[in-house]
Design a protein around this motif. Structure first.
Motif, PDB file in Angstrom:
ATOM      1  N   PHE A   1       4.962  10.946   2.050  1.00 41.59           N
ATOM      2  CA  PHE A   1       5.032   9.841   3.001  1.00 41.59           C
ATOM      3  C   PHE A   1       5.678  10.342   4.286  1.00 41.59           C
ATOM      4  N   HIS A   2       4.990  10.188   5.403  1.00 41.46           N
ATOM      5  CA  HIS A   2       5.514  10.660   6.685  1.00 41.46           C
ATOM      6  C   HIS A   2       6.207   9.554   7.474  1.00 41.46           C
ATOM      7  N   ASP A   3       5.748   8.335   7.322  1.00 40.96           N
ATOM      8  CA  ASP A   3       6.360   7.184   7.983  1.00 40.96           C
ATOM      9  C   ASP A   3       6.283   6.022   6.998  1.00 40.96           C
ATOM     10  N   TYR A   4       7.256   5.979   6.098  1.00 37.25           N
ATOM     11  CA  TYR A   4       7.219   5.048   4.974  1.00 37.25           C
ATOM     12  C   TYR A   4       7.162   3.591   5.418  1.00 37.25           C
ATOM     13  N   ASP A   5       8.017   3.232   6.346  1.00 36.53           N
ATOM     14  CA  ASP A   5       8.077   1.835   6.781  1.00 36.53           C
ATOM     15  C   ASP A   5       6.778   1.405   7.468  1.00 36.53           C
ATOM     16  N   ARG A   6       6.225   2.275   8.288  1.00 39.72           N
ATOM     17  CA  ARG A   6       4.977   1.920   8.967  1.00 39.72           C
ATOM     18  C   ARG A   6       3.819   1.864   7.969  1.00 39.72           C
ATOM     19  N   LEU A   7       3.868   2.735   6.951  1.00 38.93           N
ATOM     20  CA  LEU A   7       2.837   2.711   5.916  1.00 38.93           C
ATOM     21  C   LEU A   7       2.876   1.386   5.160  1.00 38.93           C
ATOM     22  N   ILE A   8       4.069   0.897   4.840  1.00 41.94           N
ATOM     23  CA  ILE A   8       4.211  -0.395   4.177  1.00 41.94           C
ATOM     24  C   ILE A   8       3.610  -1.501   5.028  1.00 41.94           C
ATOM     25  N   SER A   9       3.875  -1.434   6.321  1.00 43.54           N
ATOM     26  CA  SER A   9       3.342  -2.451   7.229  1.00 43.54           C
ATOM     27  C   SER A   9       1.823  -2.380   7.315  1.00 43.54           C
TER      28      SER A   9
ATOM     29  N   GLU B   1       0.232  -3.601   4.179  1.00 42.42           N
ATOM     30  CA  GLU B   1       0.636  -4.968   3.825  1.00 42.42           C
ATOM     31  C   GLU B   1       1.166  -4.996   2.389  1.00 42.42           C
ATOM     32  N   PHE B   2       2.043  -4.032   2.128  1.00 45.68           N
ATOM     33  CA  PHE B   2       2.590  -3.847   0.778  1.00 45.68           C
ATOM     34  C   PHE B   2       3.865  -4.655   0.616  1.00 45.68           C
ATOM     35  N   ASP B   3       3.814  -5.640  -0.273  1.00 43.42           N
ATOM     36  CA  ASP B   3       4.976  -6.463  -0.604  1.00 43.42           C
ATOM     37  C   ASP B   3       5.355  -6.161  -2.047  1.00 43.42           C
TER      38      ASP B   3
ATOM     39  N   ARG C   1      -6.499  -0.166   0.682  1.00 35.22           N
ATOM     40  CA  ARG C   1      -6.507  -0.101  -0.773  1.00 35.22           C
ATOM     41  C   ARG C   1      -5.852   1.188  -1.246  1.00 35.22           C
ATOM     42  N   VAL C   2      -6.218   2.307  -0.638  1.00 31.86           N
ATOM     43  CA  VAL C   2      -5.647   3.603  -1.016  1.00 31.86           C
ATOM     44  C   VAL C   2      -4.158   3.639  -0.688  1.00 31.86           C
ATOM     45  N   ALA C   3      -3.786   3.198   0.512  1.00 31.04           N
ATOM     46  CA  ALA C   3      -2.383   3.216   0.923  1.00 31.04           C
ATOM     47  C   ALA C   3      -1.534   2.335   0.010  1.00 31.04           C
ATOM     48  N   HIS C   4      -2.029   1.143  -0.295  1.00 34.89           N
ATOM     49  CA  HIS C   4      -1.294   0.212  -1.149  1.00 34.89           C
ATOM     50  C   HIS C   4      -1.078   0.814  -2.536  1.00 34.89           C
ATOM     51  N   PHE C   5      -2.112   1.452  -3.077  1.00 26.95           N
ATOM     52  CA  PHE C   5      -2.016   2.019  -4.415  1.00 26.95           C
ATOM     53  C   PHE C   5      -1.029   3.187  -4.449  1.00 26.95           C
ATOM     54  N   LEU C   6      -1.029   4.023  -3.431  1.00 24.81           N
ATOM     55  CA  LEU C   6      -0.081   5.133  -3.379  1.00 24.81           C
ATOM     56  C   LEU C   6       1.352   4.628  -3.258  1.00 24.81           C
ATOM     57  N   LEU C   7       1.550   3.563  -2.487  1.00 26.21           N
ATOM     58  CA  LEU C   7       2.886   2.969  -2.370  1.00 26.21           C
ATOM     59  C   LEU C   7       3.329   2.376  -3.706  1.00 26.21           C
ATOM     60  N   GLU C   8       2.394   1.751  -4.409  1.00 28.40           N
ATOM     61  CA  GLU C   8       2.739   1.183  -5.714  1.00 28.40           C
ATOM     62  C   GLU C   8       3.125   2.280  -6.700  1.00 28.40           C
TER      63      GLU C   8
ATOM     64  N   GLN D   1      -7.934   9.608   7.182  1.00 31.59           N
ATOM     65  CA  GLN D   1      -7.506   8.701   8.241  1.00 31.59           C
ATOM     66  C   GLN D   1      -5.995   8.441   8.163  1.00 31.59           C
ATOM     67  N   LEU D   2      -5.491   8.248   6.967  1.00 34.47           N
ATOM     68  CA  LEU D   2      -4.052   8.029   6.805  1.00 34.47           C
ATOM     69  C   LEU D   2      -3.256   9.264   7.231  1.00 34.47           C
ATOM     70  N   ARG D   3      -3.795  10.433   6.954  1.00 35.01           N
ATOM     71  CA  ARG D   3      -3.124  11.669   7.359  1.00 35.01           C
ATOM     72  C   ARG D   3      -3.163  11.835   8.869  1.00 35.01           C
ATOM     73  N   GLU D   4      -4.298  11.553   9.486  1.00 38.31           N
ATOM     74  CA  GLU D   4      -4.457  11.769  10.929  1.00 38.31           C
ATOM     75  C   GLU D   4      -3.589  10.847  11.761  1.00 38.31           C
ATOM     76  N   VAL D   5      -3.279   9.666  11.225  1.00 42.31           N
ATOM     77  CA  VAL D   5      -2.406   8.751  11.980  1.00 42.31           C
ATOM     78  C   VAL D   5      -0.938   8.925  11.595  1.00 42.31           C
ATOM     79  N   GLY D   6      -0.651   9.969  10.824  1.00 46.01           N
ATOM     80  CA  GLY D   6       0.730  10.333  10.539  1.00 46.01           C
ATOM     81  C   GLY D   6       1.443   9.476   9.525  1.00 46.01           C
ATOM     82  N   LEU D   7       0.691   8.932   8.541  1.00 48.65           N
ATOM     83  CA  LEU D   7       1.319   8.043   7.562  1.00 48.65           C
ATOM     84  C   LEU D   7       1.571   8.711   6.211  1.00 48.65           C
TER      85      LEU D   7
END
Length: 247
Positions: free
Chosen positions: A222-230, A233-235, A157-164, A206-212
């Motif tokens: 954003f440290h790994d934009y494409d992997r963060l999208i994956s 599940e950001f479409d 939820r947090v990752a999706h919102f930041l990407l949006e 958690q998102l920071r610790e896994v390098g996203l």
């Protein structure tokens, strides 16, 4: 003296240009909407829930939160507005505002009265169509937020919102795949996402610790934009950013 940016370079013009290739007449009409410019301090509502006979606003600088007051006095953030967004467009057409708008930081916004907006709609129908598209896109984001609250885990939820937020800001030239400046606090995110501040803090860690992604000192990186999208599940198709439909 520093020159003012051309009207086609303003956030709203950039946003609407994604839908329609603006003509000189449409740029002139758009410029008329910026006749009444105002500044608002953080925490000072522009529009109050239940207010009638008010104006709409076009946000030029800064961030705003839109929220509803519950019967028990509690407050729920519905969304955040960024440069290029309308504030209270729906409520000015429906005559009564069903929620409030509060600046997160000091902002600059153009005040637009209903008669001025209707004049633009009448004289430049393609511009009116583009504004309708922008409103429809905002509605699509609200639907996505409901899905997020109901179905996504806290970290997604947090990752999706930041990407949006990043996608919205990139639309108007304030973000890229490396990140964006963000004045929101973890409490803002918690309120908007239906989470506790503790859950937001845990998800960000958690998102920071896994390098996203890192959210620190007013900056989302954003440290790994494409992997963060994956992972999120950001479409972005619901944001309709593939180019003008009207040329």
């Amino acid at each position: 003296m520093e020159s003012k940016p051309r009207m086609e370079d303003t956030p709203l013009a950039r946003k609407l240009s994604a839908f329609v290739t603006l003509t000189d007449q449409e740029r002139t009409a758009l410029k008329l909407l910026f006749r009444h410019r105002r500044s608002f301090a953080a925490g000072r509502d522009l529009v109050h829930q239940g207010q009638s006979e008010h104006a709409t606003y076009i946000l030029s600088k800064g961030w705003v939160s839109s929220y509803k007051i519950q019967p028990d006095g509690g407050r729920q953030i519905v969304d955040f507005q960024v440069p290029g967004d309308f504030l209270g467009l729906r409520s000015i057409l429906l005559r009564t505002s069903d929620h409030s708008f509060e600046p997160v930081v000091e902002i600059e916004a153009a005040e637009v009265r209903l008669d001025e907006l209707l004049d633009v709609f009448k004289t430049t129908p393609r511009l009116a169509t583009a504004i309708l598209w922008a409103a429809s896109r905002d509605e699509a984001m609200v639907v996505e937020h409901l899905v997020g609250i109901g179905r996504r885990s806290a970290d997604k939820r947090v990752a999706h919102f930041l990407l949006e937020l990043g996608a919205r800001l990139s639309f108007v030239g304030f973000a890229d795949k490396r990140g964006f400046d963000c004045p929101l606090t973890q409490y803002h995110l918690a309120d908007a996402l239906g989470l506790s501040a503790i859950h937001v803090n845990r998800a960000l860690r958690q998102l920071r610790e896994v390098g996203l992604v890192t959210f620190r000192s007013g900056r989302v990186s954003f440290h790994d934009y494409d992997r963060l999208i994956s992972e999120a599940e950001f479409d972005p198709s619901y944001m309709d950013q593939e180019g003008p439909l009207l040329t």
